[in-house]
Design a protein around this motif. Structure first.
Motif, PDB file in Angstrom:
ATOM      1  N   ILE A  63       0.862  -1.191   0.000  1.00  0.00           N
ATOM      2  CA  ILE A  63       0.000   0.000   0.000  1.00  0.00           C
ATOM      3  C   ILE A  63       0.895   1.237   0.000  1.00  0.00           C
ATOM      4  O   ILE A  63       1.584   1.497   0.986  1.00  0.00           O
ATOM      5  N   TYR A  89      -2.721   6.783   0.887  1.00  0.00           N
ATOM      6  CA  TYR A  89      -4.035   6.144   0.710  1.00  0.00           C
ATOM      7  C   TYR A  89      -4.692   5.803   2.055  1.00  0.00           C
ATOM      8  O   TYR A  89      -5.691   5.091   2.095  1.00  0.00           O
ATOM      9  N   TYR A 100      -9.878   1.935   0.086  1.00  0.00           N
ATOM     10  CA  TYR A 100      -9.333   1.124  -1.016  1.00  0.00           C
ATOM     11  C   TYR A 100      -9.581  -0.371  -0.783  1.00  0.00           C
ATOM     12  O   TYR A 100      -9.832  -0.808   0.340  1.00  0.00           O
ATOM     13  N   THR A 121      -7.893  -4.358  -1.681  1.00  0.00           N
ATOM     14  CA  THR A 121      -6.699  -5.093  -2.107  1.00  0.00           C
ATOM     15  C   THR A 121      -7.175  -6.381  -2.781  1.00  0.00           C
ATOM     16  O   THR A 121      -8.384  -6.667  -2.816  1.00  0.00           O
ATOM     17  N   ILE A 158      -5.580   0.759  -9.714  1.00  0.00           N
ATOM     18  CA  ILE A 158      -4.265   1.395  -9.846  1.00  0.00           C
ATOM     19  C   ILE A 158      -3.232   0.280  -9.920  1.00  0.00           C
ATOM     20  O   ILE A 158      -3.038  -0.472  -8.968  1.00  0.00           O
ATOM     21  N   GLY A 159      -2.606   0.154 -11.099  1.00  0.00           N
ATOM     22  CA  GLY A 159      -1.622  -0.898 -11.338  1.00  0.00           C
ATOM     23  C   GLY A 159      -2.031  -1.771 -12.509  1.00  0.00           C
ATOM     24  O   GLY A 159      -3.021  -2.495 -12.430  1.00  0.00           O
ATOM     25  N   ALA A 214      -9.930   9.408  -8.323  1.00  0.00           N
ATOM     26  CA  ALA A 214      -8.497   9.238  -8.577  1.00  0.00           C
ATOM     27  C   ALA A 214      -8.020  10.431  -9.380  1.00  0.00           C
ATOM     28  O   ALA A 214      -8.640  10.808 -10.378  1.00  0.00           O
ATOM     29  N   LEU A 252     -12.068   1.396  -5.444  1.00  0.00           N
ATOM     30  CA  LEU A 252     -10.664   1.540  -5.833  1.00  0.00           C
ATOM     31  C   LEU A 252      -9.900   0.275  -5.436  1.00  0.00           C
ATOM     32  O   LEU A 252      -9.918  -0.122  -4.266  1.00  0.00           O
ATOM     33  N   LEU A 288      -6.151  -1.279  -5.210  1.00  0.00           N
ATOM     34  CA  LEU A 288      -4.713  -1.006  -5.280  1.00  0.00           C
ATOM     35  C   LEU A 288      -3.992  -2.299  -5.650  1.00  0.00           C
ATOM     36  O   LEU A 288      -4.050  -3.281  -4.900  1.00  0.00           O
ATOM     37  N   VAL A 327      -0.467  -2.519  -6.880  1.00  0.00           N
ATOM     38  CA  VAL A 327       0.816  -1.929  -7.291  1.00  0.00           C
ATOM     39  C   VAL A 327       1.999  -2.757  -6.810  1.00  0.00           C
ATOM     40  O   VAL A 327       3.128  -2.266  -6.767  1.00  0.00           O
TER      41      VAL A 327
END
Length: 462
Positions: A150, A154, A159, A161, A178-179, A249, A266, A268, A270
């Motif tokens: 993370i 954020y 968010y 996962t 995102i990613g 975003a 959202l 994440l 990344v």
């Protein structure tokens, strides 16, 4: 000096992932008294929040795709198919429960295994603390896995996962990811097929940049045709809550400059980090690198004799199959007097978008960057009879061969069945044989695999 009693074992295994679990049962079967520690759930990432649940969702998303693509093959399917995420989740939960219960039962029935549920950390040299108890053993195996990374900024954003997204009961209205790497792409396509609007934001100039440009571009185009929106070259990525409970975003995109993307959820995606921060490894002297991965030698031993690290936390592969191979290396070297090594294994993995990607060894791009003398085989799926008959002609297959030794250095199969077909090439690489073995083989018709020998008849210099 410890005032508390320290319990003695032959071995301690921390973490019940794809390396730790089989190792516990193997050690116990050899008469060793084993302390088995797990803080969350039996089976680790793969079983609970990785391969098993995601591939279950991928299968449901595929059914949805088929329901919408009957017409191309002359099947008139009435419109109105819709995904019920509650039912999809329930199927996933039932599959996981069966496996987790199986492990729990096996542990409970084994007199050589003492199970401790809780977070383990080192208290001293080869002394492990868990739930206010102290345990020691000459051999300690760390299999603590990894979790979603993370980034900063954020903390106040709601968010998801790869783990929490699997708990949703309703399909997101607009999922912002995102990613643009393996996890982001799988979830992105899956939820787009289940009915969500999906936007994938990627900092790089291409998705999955480690792959050949042709792979990245083909997967992006396939997903765009299914309605996924990509924003590449996105610098200064930030996000915040909006007043309706969704997210905004904010990105500075190479194409459009600074823009805002509003979404309901959202994700994440990344990258991953090893779960080593709370182990207090300094108390026992085990070395980690700057990213927190435990440093191990070719036999998976750390710098401290008798302490080993297996699976995602050792940085020697971030896959279920590499974790299981870690277990095999330890078990066979210990009990069968073998000399198996991490460096013997050939890098292979899949990306389970649809059509799937099967990968082994180096890419054409890597061969170019290293200035290797190689021959390249290439064949688009649009030239494969079986792919045409199935109505699935997206993708290509490509092979990298050493021009001098004639050994296969790597392969990419992106297309229907690619995740399974790659194993035929992996086997030749492990056998250390020339590519001519496959080229001169007779494969069954009509299959996708039969085009591999055909592709190998006309290799070209890179």
């Amino acid at each position: 000096m410890h005032t508390k009693e320290i319990k003695n074992f032959d071995a301690i295994v921390i973490g019940s992932g794809q390396a730790g679990t089989p190792l516990v049962f193997k050690l116990a079967s050899q008469g060793q008294k084993v302390a088995f520690i797990e803080r969350e759930h039996f089976g680790g990432t793969c079983l609970n929040v990785g391969c098993t649940p995601t591939k279950t969702y991928v299968a449901s998303a595929r059914r949805m795709w088929e329901a919408k693509h009957g017409d191309e093959l002359g099947i008139e399917i009435p419109t109105g198919a819709k995904a019920n995420l509650g039912k999809i989740k329930a199927r996933k939960d039932a599959l996981i429960k069966k496996s987790v219960d199986g492990i729990a039962q096996g542990v409970k029935n084994n007199k050589n295994i003492s199970f401790f549920k809780g977070e383990a950390y080192f208290e001293d040299h080869k002394v492990v603390a868990v739930n206010n108890e102290l345990l020691t053993a000459e051999e300690i195996y760390i299999n603590v896995g990894g979790s979603a990374f993370i980034p900063e900024g954020y903390e106040d954003v709601p968010y998801l996962t790869n783990q929490s997204i699997l708990e949703l009961e309703e399909i997101p209205e607009h999922l912002v990811v995102i990613g643009g790497s393996y996890i982001g792409l799988e979830f992105g396509q899956m939820f787009a097929r289940l009915g969500a609007k999906v936007t994938i934001i990627e900092r790089g100039s291409a998705i999955i940049e480690r792959e050949d440009p042709e792979t990245s571009q083909t997967i992006q185009r396939i997903m765009e045709e299914e309605g996924v929106d990509f924003r590449l070259g996105a610098e200064c990525i930030a996000a915040q809550k909006d007043e309706n409970g969704g997210i905004v975003a904010k990105i500075n995109c190479s194409k459009e400059g600074a823009i805002e993307i509003k979404g309901s959820h959202l994700l994440l995606a990344v990258g991953r980090r090893p779960n080593t921060a709370n182990l207090q490894l300094d108390k026992t002297g085990v070395k980690t690198n700057e990213k927190g991965f435990i440093e191990v030698n070719d036999h998976l031993e750390t710098n401290i004799q008798g302490i080993f690290a297996l699976g995602d936390c050792n940085g020697k592969g971030a896959f279920t199959h590499t974790a299981y191979n870690d277990y095999e290396i330890i078990a066979e070297n210990k009990f069968e007097d073998k000399n198996r090594k991490v460096s013997d294994r050939i890098l292979t993995y899949g990306l389970f978008v649809d059509p799937p990607l099967g990968r082994v060894g180096i890419t054409k791009k890597e061969a170019e960057e290293k200035g290797l003398d190689v021959l390249i085989g290439h064949r688009p799926f649009s030239k494969i009879a079986r792919a045409k008959e199935k109505g699935e002609t997206e993708g290509y297959m490509s092979l990298v061969v050493d021009a001098n030794t004639k050994k296969i250095l790597g392969a990419t199969i992106l297309g229907v069945g690619g995740d399974e077909i790659i194993s035929g090439i992996i086997n030749i690489m492990y056998a250390d044989k020339s590519y001519e073995v496959i080229r001169d083989s007779v494969q069954p018709h009509p299959t996708v695999s039969e085009l591999i020998p055909t592709m190998l008849e006309s290799l070209t210099k890179l």
